[in-house]
Design a protein around this motif. Sequence first.
Motif, PDB file in Angstrom:
ATOM      1  N   GLU A 130       0.840  -0.992  -0.018  1.00  0.00           N
ATOM      2  CA  GLU A 130      -0.014  -0.080  -0.017  1.00  0.00           C
ATOM      3  C   GLU A 130       0.869   1.181  -0.039  1.00  0.00           C
ATOM      4  O   GLU A 130       1.776   1.305   0.906  1.00  0.00           O
ATOM      5  CB  GLU A 130      -0.968  -0.075   1.117  1.00  0.00           C
ATOM      6  CG  GLU A 130      -1.818   1.013   1.445  1.00  0.00           C
ATOM      7  CD  GLU A 130      -2.806   1.035   2.589  1.00  0.00           C
ATOM      8  OE1 GLU A 130      -2.592   2.011   3.522  1.00  0.00           O
ATOM      9  OE2 GLU A 130      -3.633  -0.039   2.498  1.00  0.00           O
ATOM     10  N   GLU A 132       1.040   5.037   0.915  1.00  0.00           N
ATOM     11  CA  GLU A 132       0.242   6.108   1.389  1.00  0.00           C
ATOM     12  C   GLU A 132       0.699   7.362   0.963  1.00  0.00           C
ATOM     13  O   GLU A 132       1.980   7.712   0.573  1.00  0.00           O
ATOM     14  CB  GLU A 132       0.883   6.007   3.075  1.00  0.00           C
ATOM     15  CG  GLU A 132       0.302   7.037   3.839  1.00  0.00           C
ATOM     16  CD  GLU A 132       1.066   6.847   5.214  1.00  0.00           C
ATOM     17  OE1 GLU A 132       0.364   7.778   6.041  1.00  0.00           O
ATOM     18  OE2 GLU A 132       1.942   5.964   5.455  1.00  0.00           O
ATOM     19  N   PRO A 139      -5.043   5.251   0.243  1.00  0.00           N
ATOM     20  CA  PRO A 139      -3.643   5.238  -0.404  1.00  0.00           C
ATOM     21  C   PRO A 139      -3.500   5.669  -1.916  1.00  0.00           C
ATOM     22  O   PRO A 139      -4.555   5.610  -2.541  1.00  0.00           O
ATOM     23  CB  PRO A 139      -3.549   3.897  -0.353  1.00  0.00           C
ATOM     24  CG  PRO A 139      -4.911   3.111  -0.420  1.00  0.00           C
ATOM     25  CD  PRO A 139      -5.664   4.177   0.371  1.00  0.00           C
ATOM     26  N   ILE A 142      -2.601   0.335  -4.309  1.00  0.00           N
ATOM     27  CA  ILE A 142      -2.349  -1.211  -3.636  1.00  0.00           C
ATOM     28  C   ILE A 142      -1.646  -2.187  -4.786  1.00  0.00           C
ATOM     29  O   ILE A 142      -2.370  -1.801  -5.930  1.00  0.00           O
ATOM     30  CB  ILE A 142      -3.633  -1.639  -3.001  1.00  0.00           C
ATOM     31  CG1 ILE A 142      -4.884  -1.840  -4.062  1.00  0.00           C
ATOM     32  CG2 ILE A 142      -3.984  -0.612  -2.016  1.00  0.00           C
ATOM     33  CD1 ILE A 142      -6.096  -2.364  -3.269  1.00  0.00           C
TER      34      ILE A 142
END
Length: 152
Positions: A130, A132, A139, A142
């Motif tokens: 993920e 960030e 996010p 992914i």
Amino acid sequence: MNIISLETLLSQIGNSRESSEWIPIDQERINQFADVTEDHQFIHVDEEAAKATPFGGTIAHGFLTLSLLSKMAADASYVIEGIKAGVNYGFNKVRFINPVRAGKRVRGHFELIAHKESKPGTHVMTYKIEVEIEGEDKPALIAEWVTMQMLA
């Protein structure tokens, strides 16, 4: 880089989440990526025109964020002791969830979710990742990233 024994690696499957350092995504980096990939869509490189979009300014290419996984992995993935070579093996899944606006920072969170010894000394690992975006709830992306490490 987390250099560990194979035994320790196996104990990390599903039990550990490592994070990379923050990486700044400034306009210069976006412009350089546009030049390398020849993707000069205005939403990435034209700051004035991009202000009129729902994003309110330029955003990074999704593939720019994806390409930074290699840098992030240097901080947050596992390397088996005795490795002779490591390569990308591919992705099972990639989803671009939220655009990264110019001026933001991103970091990756890596969770080892699978390991398979495909042949003696060749280890295939799958990471759930993920990415960030600093200060945002959703996010940037992914992914399930598959890597291969070959030992002596």
